[in-house]
Design a protein around this motif. Structure first.
Motif, short mmCIF file in Angstrom:
data_model
loop_
_atom_site.label_atom_id
_atom_site.label_comp_id
_atom_site.label_asym_id
_atom_site.label_seq_id
_atom_site.Cartn_x
_atom_site.Cartn_y
_atom_site.Cartn_z
N GLU A 124 0.84 -1.21 0.00
CA GLU A 124 0.00 0.00 0.00
C GLU A 124 0.87 1.25 0.00
OE1 GLU A 124 -2.75 -0.07 3.20
OE2 GLU A 124 -3.87 -1.81 2.45
N LYS A 125 1.94 1.24 0.78
CA LYS A 125 2.86 2.39 0.82
C LYS A 125 3.57 2.56 -0.52
CE LYS A 125 3.66 1.96 5.80
NZ LYS A 125 4.64 1.62 6.86
N VAL A 126 3.91 1.44 -1.14
CA VAL A 126 4.56 1.51 -2.46
C VAL A 126 3.62 2.12 -3.49
CG1 VAL A 126 5.50 0.14 -4.37
CG2 VAL A 126 6.13 -0.41 -2.03
N MET A 127 2.36 1.70 -3.46
CA MET A 127 1.38 2.23 -4.41
C MET A 127 1.09 3.70 -4.14
SD MET A 127 1.05 -0.21 -6.39
CE MET A 127 -0.13 0.61 -7.46
N GLN A 128 1.13 4.09 -2.88
CA GLN A 128 0.95 5.49 -2.55
C GLN A 128 2.10 6.31 -3.12
OE1 GLN A 128 0.65 6.26 1.65
NE2 GLN A 128 0.50 8.47 1.42
N SER A 129 3.32 5.77 -2.99
CA SER A 129 4.48 6.44 -3.56
C SER A 129 4.38 6.51 -5.08
CB SER A 129 5.75 5.68 -3.15
OG SER A 129 6.90 6.23 -3.76
N TYR A 130 3.84 5.44 -5.68
CA TYR A 130 3.66 5.42 -7.14
C TYR A 130 2.66 6.49 -7.57
CZ TYR A 130 1.38 4.02 -11.48
OH TYR A 130 0.81 4.02 -12.72
N ASN A 131 1.56 6.61 -6.84
CA ASN A 131 0.52 7.59 -7.19
C ASN A 131 1.02 9.02 -7.07
OD1 ASN A 131 -1.38 5.58 -7.71
ND2 ASN A 131 -2.05 5.49 -5.57
N GLU A 132 1.90 9.24 -6.07
CA GLU A 132 2.41 10.59 -5.87
C GLU A 132 3.48 10.96 -6.89
OE1 GLU A 132 3.75 10.54 -1.87
OE2 GLU A 132 1.73 10.60 -0.98
N GLY A 133 4.34 10.02 -7.22
CA GLY A 133 5.47 10.33 -8.11
C GLY A 133 5.41 9.67 -9.46
N HIS A 134 4.36 8.87 -9.70
CA HIS A 134 4.20 8.15 -10.98
C HIS A 134 5.44 7.30 -11.30
CE1 HIS A 134 0.54 10.37 -11.74
NE2 HIS A 134 1.18 11.50 -11.49
N LYS A 135 5.93 6.61 -10.27
CA LYS A 135 7.11 5.76 -10.43
C LYS A 135 6.65 4.32 -10.70
CE LYS A 135 10.12 8.56 -7.48
NZ LYS A 135 10.99 8.56 -6.28
N ILE A 136 6.47 4.03 -11.97
CA ILE A 136 6.01 2.68 -12.34
C ILE A 136 7.02 1.62 -11.92
CG2 ILE A 136 7.03 2.84 -14.65
CD1 ILE A 136 3.73 1.06 -13.67
N GLN A 137 8.32 2.01 -11.89
CA GLN A 137 9.36 1.04 -11.49
C GLN A 137 9.14 0.54 -10.07
OE1 GLN A 137 9.91 4.16 -12.61
NE2 GLN A 137 11.73 4.28 -13.94
N MET A 138 8.72 1.47 -9.19
CA MET A 138 8.48 1.09 -7.80
C MET A 138 7.34 0.09 -7.69
SD MET A 138 10.66 2.47 -5.80
CE MET A 138 11.79 3.84 -5.62
N ALA A 139 6.31 0.28 -8.52
CA ALA A 139 5.16 -0.63 -8.49
C ALA A 139 5.57 -2.02 -8.96
CB ALA A 139 4.04 -0.08 -9.37
N VAL A 140 6.44 -2.09 -9.98
CA VAL A 140 6.92 -3.38 -10.50
C VAL A 140 7.71 -4.12 -9.42
CG1 VAL A 140 8.49 -4.47 -12.14
CG2 VAL A 140 6.96 -2.63 -12.90
#
Length: 340
Positions: free
Chosen positions: A297-313
């Motif tokens: 959930e924290k990773v997805m929150q970070s992805y939503n804020e910074g649009h870091k698709i790499q983090m989601a992967v």
């Protein structure tokens, strides 16, 4: 240089094959040694299978060689033609893995000094089978493979090496050259572990009356492999995507802590299988996956804020690693409870 059991067994098989031929006063004993070398395999079942396949193809090869001697003679062109025919037949009946020794047998028979010297040819035919039989007996009685012990030992070795890489992957403390070398070694070890598992499972299936192994334990071993395999995938994903996403110190801490958490429990589960952890400890099923879900959930929150698709992967890859570990823990607990 470390000598493995297969190397030692090959040397013993060749020695015994040559000795038996010497006692029986059979000529061309070297062909028995060659047959022993070709026959030794990494498992008892595969050695038996190799012997059986060799018996069939060598019998066919011997017949063809005798016919070649009778009708064509033993000049180089005749021997070459017979070998071509033999290889074609072996490939046709799907016995290609036995071609090498069968060709040796044909050469041994057809190198008889005269077209009518059948005793000489038969001698070499018998010598070859002595080598195969010796290899089978040596593989059964000398250093019989302990598949379970070897497999578990290899799992623990790979985990120790992988845990070092996982602990330093985010902090990037290891030099790039060393990291690449360790990753290549880890990949090779996992491939070898997969081959070792296939040998283990094959031996259990084909020789169940000789090696009585619990099927539930085989399932546990397979899950041990899957967990290590997914851990390696996590490392690959971090190496490919993490640093290109320009992580913040908070993200470094988040990923580093989650990997440390998973490594800790991966080690705990392996110790549980070894019987070094108490079985009456509280169940980890809910806590373990809840912790991983919070991380995701924290990773997805970070992805939503910074649009870091790499983090989601990478987050999804780590979640899959946790899932494989959770399943490993469940299977180990079920197996241990049934065993008790």
């Amino acid at each position: 240089m470390k000598l493995g059991p297969r190397v030692i067994k090959t040397g013993i098989a060749v020695t015994f094959a040559l000795y038996i031929c010497s006692v029986l006063k059979l000529e061309s004993a070297v062909f028995a040694g060659i047959a022993a070398i070709f026959t030794i395999q990494p498992s008892i079942y595969r050695t038996w299978k190799q012997v059986w396949n060799q018996v069939q193809t060598n019998f066919i090869g011997a017949i063809i060689a005798f016919l070649g001697l009778y009708f064509l003679g033993n000049d180089p062109f005749s021997i070459g033609l017979v070998i071509i025919i033999l290889i074609s037949i072996s490939l046709k009946i799907k016995m290609g893995e036995t071609i090498s020794l069968t060709v040796v047998t044909v050469l041994a028979i057809m190198s008889a000094p005269g077209n009518e010297d059948w005793l000489f040819a038969l001698n070499r035919f018998i010598v070859t089978f002595i080598g195969m039989a010796t290899a089978l007996l040596v593989n059964i009685f000398v250093y019989p493979p302990n598949y379970k012990k070897n497999y578990v030992k290899k799992v623990n070795e790979i985990f120790q090496n992988m845990s070092i890489l996982l602990r330093t992957a985010i902090s990037d403390e290891m030099t790039e050259k060393c990291f690449k070398e360790q990753m290549e070694q880890l990949e090779n070890d996992i491939l070898l572990l997969d081959e070792q598992f296939m040998l283990f499972d094959e031996e259990r299936e084909k020789m169940s009356k000789v090696n009585n192994i619990d099927v539930r334990e085989i399932v546990v071993f397979k899950q041990m492999f899957k967990s290590l395999q997914q851990g390696f995938i996590v490392l690959e994903d971090i190496d490919s995507f993490y640093f290109s996403s320009k992580p913040t110190p908070e993200e470094n801490h988040l990923f580093d802590q989650q990997l440390e958490y998973l490594i800790k429990y991966h080690e705990l589960f392996l110790l549980k299988y070894d019987g070094k952890i108490k079985m009456d400890l509280p169940s980890l099923e809910d806590e373990f996956m809840k912790h991983t879900e919070d991380f995701l959930e924290k990773v997805m929150q970070s992805y939503n804020e910074g649009h870091k698709i790499q983090m989601a992967v990478i987050g999804a890859s780590i979640y899959n690693y946790a899932f494989q570990l959770d399943r490993l823990n469940t299977l180990i607990e079920h197996y241990l409870k049934k065993s008790q």
